[in-house]
Design an enzyme around this catalytic site. Structure first.
Site, PDB file in Angstrom:
ATOM      1  N   ASN A  95      -9.176  10.466   1.012  1.00 28.02           N
ATOM      2  CA  ASN A  95      -9.887   9.502   1.658  1.00 28.02           C
ATOM      3  C   ASN A  95     -11.490   9.499   2.232  1.00 28.02           C
ATOM      4  OD1 ASN A  95      -7.474   8.362   1.171  1.00 28.02           O
ATOM      5  ND2 ASN A  95      -6.751   8.634   3.102  1.00 28.02           N
ATOM      6  N   VAL A  96     -12.180   8.641   2.172  1.00 27.56           N
ATOM      7  CA  VAL A  96     -13.396   8.807   2.566  1.00 27.56           C
ATOM      8  C   VAL A  96     -13.559   8.326   4.095  1.00 27.56           C
ATOM      9  CG1 VAL A  96     -14.710   9.067   0.436  1.00 27.56           C
ATOM     10  CG2 VAL A  96     -14.211   6.766   1.366  1.00 27.56           C
ATOM     11  N   ASP A  97     -12.438   7.785   4.430  1.00 25.91           N
ATOM     12  CA  ASP A  97     -12.586   7.041   5.783  1.00 25.91           C
ATOM     13  C   ASP A  97     -12.474   8.087   6.686  1.00 25.91           C
ATOM     14  OD1 ASP A  97      -9.809   7.460   6.563  1.00 25.91           O
ATOM     15  OD2 ASP A  97      -9.075   6.013   5.007  1.00 25.91           O
ATOM     16  N   HIS A 112     -12.940  14.253  -1.231  1.00 25.85           N
ATOM     17  CA  HIS A 112     -13.873  13.179  -1.875  1.00 25.85           C
ATOM     18  C   HIS A 112     -15.021  12.625  -1.152  1.00 25.85           C
ATOM     19  CE1 HIS A 112     -10.415  11.939  -5.044  1.00 25.85           C
ATOM     20  NE2 HIS A 112     -11.099  13.265  -5.331  1.00 25.85           N
ATOM     21  N   CYS A 120     -29.249  13.307   0.868  1.00 24.28           N
ATOM     22  CA  CYS A 120     -30.504  13.127   0.009  1.00 24.28           C
ATOM     23  C   CYS A 120     -30.254  13.761  -1.432  1.00 24.28           C
ATOM     24  CB  CYS A 120     -31.651  13.562   0.818  1.00 24.28           C
ATOM     25  SG  CYS A 120     -33.214  13.438   0.135  1.00 24.28           S
ATOM     26  N   THR A 180      -0.562   8.580  -2.134  1.00 25.94           N
ATOM     27  CA  THR A 180      -1.387   8.661  -3.238  1.00 25.94           C
ATOM     28  C   THR A 180      -0.483   8.481  -4.617  1.00 25.94           C
ATOM     29  OG1 THR A 180      -3.052  10.323  -4.339  1.00 25.94           O
ATOM     30  CG2 THR A 180      -1.305  11.155  -2.992  1.00 25.94           C
ATOM     31  N   SER A 181      -1.163   7.830  -5.537  1.00 20.63           N
ATOM     32  CA  SER A 181      -0.615   7.249  -6.766  1.00 20.63           C
ATOM     33  C   SER A 181      -0.374   8.760  -7.541  1.00 20.63           C
ATOM     34  CB  SER A 181      -1.459   6.230  -7.251  1.00 20.63           C
ATOM     35  OG  SER A 181      -2.676   6.799  -7.735  1.00 20.63           O
ATOM     36  N   ASN A 206       5.711   8.083   0.119  1.00 19.30           N
ATOM     37  CA  ASN A 206       4.890   7.083  -0.428  1.00 19.30           C
ATOM     38  C   ASN A 206       5.650   5.754  -0.286  1.00 19.30           C
ATOM     39  OD1 ASN A 206       2.218   6.459  -1.539  1.00 19.30           O
ATOM     40  ND2 ASN A 206       3.034   6.956  -3.694  1.00 19.30           N
TER      41      ASN A 206
HETATM   42  P1  OAD Z   1      -4.237   4.599  -5.056  1.00 18.42           P
HETATM   43  O1  OAD Z   1      -4.743   3.318  -4.783  1.00 18.42           O
HETATM   44  O2  OAD Z   1      -4.334   5.168  -6.440  1.00 18.42           O
HETATM   45  O3  OAD Z   1      -2.802   4.789  -4.676  1.00 18.42           O
HETATM   46  C1  OAD Z   1      -2.394   4.508  -3.543  1.00 18.42           C
HETATM   47  C2  OAD Z   1      -0.995   4.745  -3.304  1.00 18.42           C
HETATM   48  O4  OAD Z   1      -0.511   4.585  -1.844  1.00 18.42           O
HETATM   49  C3  OAD Z   1      -0.198   4.162  -4.276  1.00 18.42           C
HETATM   50  O5  OAD Z   1       0.922   4.955  -4.663  1.00 18.42           O
HETATM   51  C4  OAD Z   1       0.786   3.172  -3.198  1.00 18.42           C
HETATM   52  O6  OAD Z   1       2.219   3.271  -3.684  1.00 18.42           O
HETATM   53  C5  OAD Z   1       0.814   3.789  -1.880  1.00 18.42           C
HETATM   54  N1  OAD Z   1       0.937   3.100  -0.786  1.00 18.42           N
HETATM   55  C6  OAD Z   1       0.348   1.517  -0.648  1.00 18.42           C
HETATM   56  N2  OAD Z   1       0.573   1.216   0.568  1.00 18.42           N
HETATM   57  C7  OAD Z   1       1.231   1.987   1.124  1.00 18.42           C
HETATM   58  C8  OAD Z   1       1.662   2.320   2.573  1.00 18.42           C
HETATM   59  N3  OAD Z   1       1.719   1.240   3.484  1.00 18.42           N
HETATM   60  N4  OAD Z   1       2.378   3.440   2.820  1.00 18.42           N
HETATM   61  C9  OAD Z   1       2.450   4.211   2.094  1.00 18.42           C
HETATM   62  N5  OAD Z   1       1.987   4.430   0.722  1.00 18.42           N
HETATM   63  C10 OAD Z   1       1.400   3.461   0.414  1.00 18.42           C
HETATM   64  O7  OAD Z   1      -4.970   5.750  -4.110  1.00 18.42           O
HETATM   65  P2  OAD Z   1      -5.344   7.111  -4.280  1.00 18.42           P
HETATM   66  O8  OAD Z   1      -4.006   7.731  -4.827  1.00 18.42           O
HETATM   67  O9  OAD Z   1      -5.714   7.601  -2.695  1.00 18.42           O
HETATM   68  O10 OAD Z   1     -11.237   8.456  -5.599  1.00 18.42           O
HETATM   69  O11 OAD Z   1      -6.584   7.290  -5.212  1.00 18.42           O
HETATM   70  C11 OAD Z   1      -7.062   8.663  -5.536  1.00 18.42           C
HETATM   71  C12 OAD Z   1      -8.676   8.550  -5.651  1.00 18.42           C
HETATM   72  O12 OAD Z   1      -8.583   7.199  -6.585  1.00 18.42           O
HETATM   73  C13 OAD Z   1      -9.294   7.817  -4.755  1.00 18.42           C
HETATM   74  O13 OAD Z   1      -9.875   9.056  -3.546  1.00 18.42           O
HETATM   75  C14 OAD Z   1     -10.567   7.316  -4.920  1.00 18.42           C
HETATM   76  C15 OAD Z   1      -9.887   6.786  -6.091  1.00 18.42           C
HETATM   77  O14 OAD Z   1     -10.581   6.196  -7.210  1.00 18.42           O
HETATM   78  C16 OAD Z   1     -12.443   8.360  -5.746  1.00 18.42           C
HETATM   79  O15 OAD Z   1     -13.219   7.184  -5.340  1.00 18.42           O
HETATM   80  C17 OAD Z   1     -13.465   9.516  -6.285  1.00 18.42           C
END
Ligand code: OAD
Length: 239
Positions: A95-97, A112, A120, A180-181, A206
């Site tokens: 996460n970038v937050d 990330h 810069c 994470t997905s 998850n």
């Molecule tokens: P995703 O949007 O791909 O996946 C989010 C995951 O969180 C899914 O598996 C959901 O089931 C789960 N989820 C949603 N709500 C939830 C909750 N309330 N409690 C628990 N789980 C929940 O996000 P990331 O896996 O973080 O990268 O994505 C990976 C990267 O892809 C990010 O860091 C970003 C993105 O493109 C860059 O921008 C380089």
């Protein structure tokens, strides 16, 4: 329920799901950011070169959104785990937050990048930046205008801190993946890396099974604000 063994070295990986209940959208869920925006336009170096104004607008909106969000019970539980845990601990976030920091996490790597920082491209200087960014802004370090970009990792770029992260993955005895997905590498490959080292218990927390769910020894599904505090309480009970 407690664990049959105690752990000395914990690595936790988080993704957008841990911040979902703080009001920050995920990427791939229904209504996720990548259903509304073309990631090749707003999250690649090529997209930024083609249309920097669009990219700045996208990250300015995300920055404003973040400043209104608050850490939730899942962020707080991980910060408490780090504070009270006797052994090694590393939190790796995609996460970038900054919600982990605001909850009190310290041993934290943003693989990330960070939304509230800019970099810069001329001199490489990284600056804290909570406000909007535009093409006219000059770098506070070198004075160059038009060379500033969000300090986030875009598709096609190398994630940060990889050496440190792989060292921790190879030596941990508990690896927990949260929210994470499992669709974006290298983070999606961390569980396989941990399994190769052969010594760690692996857990997925998850909302839904991730792409790599079958690689985890243990899986718990539900909202992060419920299952993460429960899991942390269970860890303390076994320590
Ligand atoms: P995703 O949007 O791909 O996946 C989010 C995951 O969180 C899914 O598996 C959901 O089931 C789960 N989820 C949603 N709500 C939830 C909750 N309330 N409690 C628990 N789980 C929940 O996000 P990331 O896996 O973080 O990268 O994505 C990976 C990267 O892809 C990010 O860091 C970003 C993105 O493109 C860059 O921008 C380089």
């Amino acid at each position: 329920m407690t664990f049959e063994r105690s752990f000395r070295s914990i690595v936790i990986l988080t993704g957008a799901g841990i911040s979902a209940e703080s009001g920050l959208g995920t990427f791939r869920d229904r209504d996720g950011l990548w259903t509304k925006y073309d990631l090749s336009e707003v999250a690649t170096p090529e997209g930024f070169a083609r249309n920097p104004v669009l990219v700045h607008d996208f990250y300015n909106a995300r920055r404003r959104n973040l400043l209104e969000a608050q850490p939730n019970a899942a962020h707080a539980a991980l910060a408490a785990l780090e504070r009270q845990w006797g052994g090694d601990f590393l939190l790796v976030t995609q996460n970038v937050d900054d919600l982990h920091e605001r909850a009190g996490s310290q041993r934290l790597l943003h693989m990330h990048g960070e939304l509230l920082k800019i970099r810069c491209e001329h001199c490489g200087h990284v600056t804290a930046w909570p406000g909007d960014l535009d093409l006219a802004t000059a770098c506070p370090a070198c004075g160059n205008a038009g060379s500033l970009r969000p300090h986030v990792v875009w598709f096609g770029e190398m994630p940060l801190y990889m050496e440190e992260i792989y060292d921790a993955l190879q030596s941990c005895d508990l690896f927990v993946s949260i929210g994470t997905s499992g669709q974006v590498y290298p983070a999606a490959g961390f569980v396989a890396e941990v399994r190769r080292a052969g010594r760690a218990h692996t857990v997925e927390l998850n909302l839904d099974p991730s792409d790599g769910h079958s690689l985890f020894a243990e899986r718990l599904y539900g909202p992060a604000t419920e299952i993460v505090p429960e899991f942390v309480a269970r860890l303390f009970a076994s320590a």
